[in-house]
Design a protein around this motif. Structure first.
Motif, PDB file in Angstrom:
ATOM      1  N   PHE A 257      17.821  92.087 -15.016  1.00 10.55           N
ATOM      2  CA  PHE A 257      18.717  90.969 -14.701  1.00 10.55           C
ATOM      3  C   PHE A 257      19.155  90.263 -15.978  1.00 10.55           C
ATOM      4  O   PHE A 257      18.574  90.461 -17.047  1.00 10.55           O
ATOM      5  CB  PHE A 257      18.042  89.965 -13.762  1.00 10.55           C
ATOM      6  N   VAL A 258      20.184  89.458 -15.846  1.00 13.89           N
ATOM      7  CA  VAL A 258      20.636  88.602 -16.942  1.00 13.89           C
ATOM      8  C   VAL A 258      20.798  87.193 -16.393  1.00 13.89           C
ATOM      9  O   VAL A 258      21.497  86.989 -15.413  1.00 13.89           O
ATOM     10  CB  VAL A 258      22.008  89.077 -17.500  1.00 13.89           C
ATOM     11  N   LEU A 259      20.110  86.227 -17.013  1.00  9.54           N
ATOM     12  CA  LEU A 259      20.257  84.840 -16.558  1.00  9.54           C
ATOM     13  C   LEU A 259      20.392  83.921 -17.780  1.00  9.54           C
ATOM     14  O   LEU A 259      19.992  84.271 -18.879  1.00  9.54           O
ATOM     15  CB  LEU A 259      19.049  84.411 -15.725  1.00  9.54           C
ATOM     16  N   LYS A 260      20.956  82.728 -17.531  1.00  9.73           N
ATOM     17  CA  LYS A 260      21.155  81.776 -18.620  1.00  9.73           C
ATOM     18  C   LYS A 260      20.195  80.607 -18.493  1.00  9.73           C
ATOM     19  O   LYS A 260      19.842  80.207 -17.376  1.00  9.73           O
ATOM     20  CB  LYS A 260      22.588  81.240 -18.581  1.00  9.73           C
TER      21      LYS A 260
ATOM     22  N   ASP B 175      18.689  80.807 -11.635  1.00 10.73           N
ATOM     23  CA  ASP B 175      19.293  81.826 -10.779  1.00 10.73           C
ATOM     24  C   ASP B 175      20.180  81.124  -9.749  1.00 10.73           C
ATOM     25  O   ASP B 175      19.818  80.962  -8.597  1.00 10.73           O
ATOM     26  CB  ASP B 175      18.189  82.638 -10.097  1.00 10.73           C
TER      27      ASP B 175
ATOM     28  N   LEU C  77      24.607  93.245 -13.786  1.00  7.21           N
ATOM     29  CA  LEU C  77      23.218  93.094 -13.350  1.00  7.21           C
ATOM     30  C   LEU C  77      23.090  91.869 -12.467  1.00  7.21           C
ATOM     31  O   LEU C  77      23.946  90.980 -12.494  1.00  7.21           O
ATOM     32  CB  LEU C  77      22.322  92.912 -14.582  1.00  7.21           C
ATOM     33  N   PRO C  78      21.997  91.794 -11.694  1.00  3.71           N
ATOM     34  CA  PRO C  78      21.754  90.565 -10.940  1.00  3.71           C
ATOM     35  C   PRO C  78      21.747  89.359 -11.883  1.00  3.71           C
ATOM     36  O   PRO C  78      21.148  89.423 -12.954  1.00  3.71           O
ATOM     37  CB  PRO C  78      20.373  90.791 -10.325  1.00  3.71           C
ATOM     38  N   GLY C  79      22.392  88.296 -11.500  1.00  2.26           N
ATOM     39  CA  GLY C  79      22.422  87.085 -12.317  1.00  2.26           C
ATOM     40  C   GLY C  79      23.560  87.064 -13.308  1.00  2.26           C
ATOM     41  O   GLY C  79      23.963  85.999 -13.773  1.00  2.26           O
ATOM     42  N   GLU C  80      24.090  88.223 -13.632  1.00  2.00           N
ATOM     43  CA  GLU C  80      25.163  88.301 -14.618  1.00  2.00           C
ATOM     44  C   GLU C  80      26.494  87.942 -13.951  1.00  2.00           C
ATOM     45  O   GLU C  80      26.708  88.263 -12.794  1.00  2.00           O
ATOM     46  CB  GLU C  80      25.219  89.727 -15.171  1.00  2.00           C
TER      47      GLU C  80
END
Lengths: 538, 177
Positions: free
Chosen positions: B47-50, B128, A306-309
């Motif tokens: 999306f996946v963000l930290k 991001d 996914l975006p950001g992954e």
């Protein structure tokens, strides 16, 4: 709409000028002329006959060659105007809105240029509509001419009406001639003619396929246009741009994170005097001459993410991208197309005693990821309280104007054995601000720079279609240019004979060929009625 | 007569095919610029963000809740104005099923941490770094806020600076029933 029945018995479509079978003249106007217009074999161009429904009207509009030519001319003019000023799509990200940009840079002309939409000529709806109209015109014009022409040539008979023959450009007649059809046939066959003899009439024909040249050519063009249209179909065409810093690993745009790229180094080389005498002169004149733009990269493939992954990367290969030497993978090509030199990547400071100048060690701050604490041992250390990549003072408070490290500034806390509480210092380029008089300072040592490489990412699956269209286009062109459709008719009547010839081009060569074929027969050699007419005028 | 009908049908079919091709090209050309941009009414790109501690946040985990998705930077002046309003309203609406995810556009941890501390922010802040999420949402310029309902559909997109009243109304809009 009635069909037209010729005196020879053949039924022709409405609007036919010359009977498809015998060539008799069915149209009053054509009968008055001395020569016939043979362009479409006098066949009924449908467009010019029916005009009933709205569909017919649209059809007839596009069927006109005149309309086609006007469309091409308009497109040509628009294309030319579009090349006067740079197109907005080539300008990259503008600091101001586009209309303002054009007005500021090109004055009133730029303003008008933008107003009429020429800043985006080739991507505008009206330009596409023009190209599309040319495509429609091509299809309809070709259909309306190729089909009747095909029918007329298929239906032609060996025996032709005398009115048809004596209005051909090459024509002659004679009284009292005996024709030896067998030897004549042999002679014609030697010249590669297909000979048909029917009851004292002869038709010799060759190169008919040359007549299809223009239509094959148009099919090529239409395939070419379809190829251009495919650009809009997802997956056929991608044109993206990637700015990548040295040391960075990023997903290649347009690949849905399927491929990743690491930029190890961007190399920019210029010629110097050691490259030879020629270069010395040029360098003196121009200053600097680029020798090489190169990005050393590693290409990876990645699992879907996914975006950001951050996916697991699998190395594919190392590569050196140079101008005209793109990195290619799976239809994608990465071209070296831009660069940006010298962005500050890290800065090194020394914790220094202001009085003695003694240094207690260096700290290097990575501007992308500064640490909070830097330990120097023996009770010495530095804490980074705040970091402003693009420092500015606003309302008396330090802040950052952007996230790019253009003017870095740091708030330090220097901890030493004799000052365990720490001293505060604010360090920006060329200035240090202290709240109270400090014993220690952070002395700037060096800065490390990184370069950006700008890569164009392109995928173009429309090229094979466009190439096929181009090849067919050329085949059609050759077909129509290098071959000629030649026909010779002989008709015997009341002991005498008529002879006529027609070709779609190179009348001179055709005339010579007939002369040679007829050289030792008693058949009269046809006279070029067109040049004869001209001579009479003179 | 039959021929005439046949001709009309044939011509109509050819013209129809040609105009279909033209309409396709024109439509594609018009929509090419916002092809990737998340539009109102569409499903919000996942999306996946930290965050600063390395905890992962995945948008699809928020189904059933309204999501106030805010893109921000410490250098963006209007963002500074909005943050306290967002924090206030977050306190009221988090028990009613509205969450805030504040996506920083890729600054340093120090800058983000100091900012969060300065404004006492308690909602999740994710980074991001690669810019991929900004690209997926077509963000330019800041601030930008997406309102995502409990079905994961984008309800609204706000580019202007928000007042506290606006923030409250927007949260009301995506409150699950």
């Amino acid at each position: 709409m009635n069909k037209v029945k010729c005196e020879c018995g053949h039924v022709n479509p409405h609007g036919t000028v010359l009977c498809e079978a015998c060539g008799n003249i069915l149209d009053e106007k054509a009968r008055q002329g001395k020569l016939l217009d043979m362009r479409y074999e006098g066949s009924a161009r449908r467009s010019q006959t029916y005009n009933k429904t709205i569909i017919d009207r649209i059809w007839n509009f596009f069927s006109s060659v005149k309309v086609g030519v006007i469309l091409i001319v308009i497109t040509l003019i628009a294309t030319a105007i579009g090349s006067i000023l740079p197109q907005v799509s080539t300008l990259g990200q503008l600091p101001v809105p586009a209309h303002q940009y054009y007005e500021e840079n090109y004055g009133w002309f730029g303003k008008l240029y933008y107003f009429f939409g020429f800043h985006d000529t080739y991507g505008s709806w009206w330009y596409l509509l023009l190209i599309a109209s040319i495509g429609v015109s091509l299809v309809i014009c070709s259909l309306d001419r190729a089909i009747p022409l095909y029918k007329a040539l298929k239906n032609q008979r060996v025996k032709r009406n005398t009115n048809f023959l004596n209005r051909q450009r090459l024509y002659n007649k004679a009284e009292n001639v005996e024709i030896d059809f067998t030897t004549l046939k042999e002679k014609l066959k030697k010249k590669h003619y297909n000979v048909h003899i029917d009851n004292g009439n002869l038709l010799a024909e060759k190169g008919r396929f040359s007549r299809w040249g223009p239509y094959v050519n148009h099919i090529g063009l239409i395939i070419f246009l379809i190829g251009c249209m495919l650009r809009f179909v997802p997956g056929f065409y991608i044109n993206e741009f990637l700015w990548i810093k040295e040391g960075e690993t990023l997903a290649i745009p347009g690949t849905d994170k399927q491929y990743y790229l690491t930029n190890h180094e961007f190399i920019f080389e210029v010629y110097d005097e050691s490259d030879g005498e020629v270069f010395r002169n040029a360098i003196e004149e121009k200053g600097m001459i680029a020798k090489n733009f190169q990005t050393n990269v590693t290409l990876y493939s990645a699992e879907q993410s996914l975006p950001g992954e951050e996916p697991e990367l699998e190395k594919i290969k190392d590569y050196e991208i140079q101008v005209n030497k793109p990195l290619k993978i799976d239809g994608y090509a990465l071209y070296q197309s831009s660069y940006r030199l010298n962005e500050i990547a890290s800065m090194t400071f020394a914790l220094t005693n202001k009085e003695t100048g003694e240094s207690y060690g260096n700290i290097t701050i990575d501007l992308n990821n500064p640490q909070k604490k830097y330990d120097l041992g023996n009770g010495y250390g530095v804490e980074l309280l705040d970091y402003f990549p693009n420092f500015q003072m606003k309302d008396g408070v330090p802040s950052t104007a952007s996230q790019d490290p253009l003017n870095p500034a740091f708030a330090f806390k220097m901890v030493t054995p004799d000052r365990p509480e720490g001293e505060r210092s604010f360090a920006a380029i060329q200035q240090t601000i202290e709240v109270t008089e400090n014993k220690y300072k952070m002395e700037f040592q060096t800065a490390e720079m990184v370069n950006y490489s700008g890569l164009t990412v392109r995928l173009d699956n429309t090229l094979p279609v466009i190439a096929i269209g181009g090849v067919i286009f050329l085949i059609g062109l050759a077909q129509g240019s290098f071959w000629q459709h030649r026909r010779i008719w002989i008709k015997t009547e009341k002991g005498g004979c008529h002879i006529a010839g027609h070709t779609n081009k190179n009348w001179y060569g055709f005339h010579k060929e007939i002369e040679k074929i007829l050289s030792d027969t008693n058949i009269p050699i046809p006279i070029d009625q067109k040049t004869e007419k001209n001579q009479e005028k003179e | 007569m039959r021929n005439k009908k046949k001709r009309l049908v044939l011509r109509s079919i050819i013209l129809l095919l040609l105009s279909a091709a033209i309409i396709f090209v024109l439509y594609s050309n018009f929509s090419k610029d916002n092809r990737k941009v998340a539009a109102v009414g569409e499903e919000a790109p996942n999306f996946v963000l930290k965050d600063l501690e390395g905890n992962e946040y995945k948008l699809s985990d928020y189904r059933g809740k309204g999501v106030f998705l805010n893109f921000w930077g410490t250098w963006c002046e209007p963002c500074k104005d909005e943050m306290p309003y967002m924090e206030n309203q977050y306190q009221k609406y988090k028990d009613e099923g509205v969450e805030i995810i504040a996506i920083n556009v890729g600054e340093t941890k120090i800058a983000i941490e100091n900012f969060a501390k300065q404004y006492n922010l308690t909602f999740p802040i994710v980074i991001d770094e690669s810019g991929e999420v900004q690209k997926a949402y077509g963000i330019f310029p800041l601030p930008a806020t997406y309102l995502i309902n409990s079905d994961g559909i984008i309800v609204d997109y706000i580019e202007t600076t928000m007042t506290e009243e606006m923030v409250q109304q927007y949260m009301e809009k995506i409150k699950p029933e």
